[in-house]
Design an enzyme around this catalytic site. Structure first.
Site, short mmCIF file in Angstrom:
data_model
loop_
_atom_site.label_atom_id
_atom_site.label_comp_id
_atom_site.label_asym_id
_atom_site.label_seq_id
_atom_site.Cartn_x
_atom_site.Cartn_y
_atom_site.Cartn_z
N ASP A 107 48.01 44.42 45.34
CA ASP A 107 46.83 43.64 44.95
C ASP A 107 46.09 44.41 43.86
O ASP A 107 45.99 45.64 43.91
CB ASP A 107 45.91 43.44 46.16
CG ASP A 107 44.80 42.45 45.87
OD1 ASP A 107 44.90 41.31 46.33
OD2 ASP A 107 43.82 42.81 45.15
N HIS B 111 43.17 37.13 49.65
CA HIS B 111 44.10 38.02 48.94
C HIS B 111 45.47 38.05 49.64
O HIS B 111 46.50 38.03 48.98
CB HIS B 111 43.54 39.45 48.89
CG HIS B 111 42.33 39.58 48.01
ND1 HIS B 111 42.38 40.18 46.77
CD2 HIS B 111 41.06 39.17 48.18
CE1 HIS B 111 41.17 40.15 46.22
NE2 HIS B 111 40.35 39.55 47.05
#
Ligand code: UDP
Length: 460
Positions: free
Chosen positions: A122, A30
């Site tokens: 995110d 990520h």
């Protein structure tokens, strides 16, 4: 990195620079794409502030052009459970709770200092939407997996009784899942070890993606065209598909494990397209039984191999101490085992013939970008869906249907390295690579999407 494309030319003047705040989830699959995106936006004239957790804190000196704020995530309270609790949703949900107050306070301080164009968080940090709304700040989302996975996550019946405890004997085990026929019953077992917990996480993530002001995807329109149409219908906020990020602007790996670069000179000594590159990413862990099957699967072929074994990847072991001397002797100089490597460079190396991967989205994209066909061993979360795309939709990989099992592994290696079938897969993945390259050129879809994103953020 000689094939890197830096072909985007709308750079704002310093007067129009505005600040963007980015908030990565602190796991490599990520945070790497978030830092790549930060670099891309910085080259487009935006100032960048990264809010990050103390857990897996990035090295600030690697990015002297960014500002950083660290928040206290209290992750050490649960981090020690990771060797026994293998449910990723537990950790992500924990972070969504423990970061809430420190993130809010940090954001308030930053907004006091100067105007901010938007927050990009995110997608799995779904708690940030409520805070952004409270503070009247525009929130955009970076989703670090594929469009296909977002659609799959919306369709997988996480809450259906009996779907996650199938055994090999059950007819549903090998059958397609009626709600989402791309995957089989057995894939669901891998997607979620804790279906209720993961289903909850996914539902929150999708809900707050829909509530955001825009979605940024590390994918390419030409790779997922029908999926993009579906997402545009379902989500009703603009989607920007400007991948592959690392080809616009590479960012250094955020791994704390040192990359073994000597391996590149070993690759130089190997014949073209001969080496099996094997890695299961930065998070997945396997049992020693599975590890031994991988080892003998590799040993039982005649191909040279490069195998990344992260320290701690094998449950209950430090590194590779469970491999026998007999195995080491039988392999000799034909195989190399390293703790971490410069993956993008390994995939781009002419000696690399195939990638035996867990199908993390970054690894899958990186393989496509270098035209390398795959052997697919998905471990969990989005990987079983991505592996089905690689095997059944794009037809650029062989899925190991029976998991880690040496006879199936040896057959798959032979098929991909020697058979006509493997040659066809290689041709298809090379065609995809060419499409990706075109998308980054002036007028290409990813290049245009980046321009739209810059215009959109500038208009906020
Ligand atoms: N990676 C690397 N060196 C290695 C193995 C992996 O640099 O030896 C990088 C790889 O290039 C990719 C990332 O780690 O960018 C893994 O991300 P992915 O989404 O594939 O999987 P995850 O780690 O999230 O499971």
């Amino acid at each position: 990195m000689d094939q890197t494309h830096v072909k985007n030319s709308i750079v704002q003047s310093p007067e129009t620079r505005r600040r963007i705040i980015l908030f990565p989830l602190p796991f490599q699959g990520h945070s790497n794409p978030m830092f790549q995106l930060a670099n891309i936006l910085h080259t487009q004239g935006f100032n960048i502030t990264i809010i990050h957790t103390q857990f897996n804190s990035p090295n600030h000196s690697t990015y002297p052009h960014f500002h950083f704020r660290s928040i206290n995530d209290q992750f050490s309270e649960v981090d020690h459970l990771r060797s026994t609790n293998r449910d990723p949703s537990f950790y992500v949900k924990y972070l969504n709770r423990s970061c809430e107050d420190p993130f809010r306070n940090c954001l308030i301080d930053l907004l006091d200092e100067e105007p901010v164009a938007c927050l990009i968080s995110d997608a799995m940090f779904y708690f940030t939407q409520g805070i952004a709304d409270d503070l009247k700040l525009v929130r955009m989302v970076l989703r670090t997996s594929s469009l296909g996975c977002a659609i799959g996550y919306g369709a997988v019946p996480f809450s259906k009784e009996g779907r996650f405890n199938l055994t090999k004997q059950d007819p549903g085990y090998e059958a397609s899942v009626p709600e989402y026929p791309l995957i089989k019953g057995k894939d669901m077992l891998k997607i979620a070890v804790n279906p209720e917990g993961y289903g909850d996480l996914v539902a929150n993530m999708l809900k707050q993606m829909k509530a955001s002001s825009g979605l940024i995807w590390n994918t390419i329109k030409e790779l997922e065209e029908p999926e993009l149409e579906t997402i545009n219908q379902d989500f009703q906020v603009p989607s920007f598909t400007l991948g592959p990020f690392h080809k616009h602007f590479p960012a250094p790996s955020s791994s704390s494990i040192k990359q073994d670069r000597d391996i590149l000179s070993w690759l130089d000594t190997q014949p073209p397209k001969s080496v099996i590159y094997t890695s299961f990413g930065s998070v997945a862990r396997i049992t020693d039984l599975e590890f031994q099957e991988v080892a003998y699967g590799l040993a039982n072929t005649s191909s040279p191999f490069l195998w990344v074994v992260r320290p701690g990847m094998v449950l209950g072991f430090e590194w590779i101490e469970s491999l026998s001397e007999k195995f080491m002797e039988s392999v000799g100089d034909r195989g190399r085992i390293v703790k971490w490597c410069p993956q993008q460079e390994v995939l781009a190396h002419p000696a690399t013939g195939c990638f035996w991967t867990h199908n993390g989205w970054n690894s899958t994209l990186e393989s496509i970008c270098e035209g390398v066909p795959m052997i697919c061993s998905p471990c969990f979360v989005d990987q079983p869906i991505i592996a089905r795309y690689a095997g059944d939709v794009w037809k650029i990989g062989i899925l190991l249907e029976d998991g880690f099992e040496r006879v199936g592994i040896a057959k798959a290696i032979e098929r991909i390295m020697m058979d006509k079938d493997g040659e066809e897969m290689r041709k298809r993945v090379i065609r995809l690579k060419e499409k990706v390259n075109l998308s980054l050129d002036e007028g290409g879809s990813s290049n245009e999407s980046l321009k739209s994103l810059v215009a959109y953020i500038s208009s906020l």
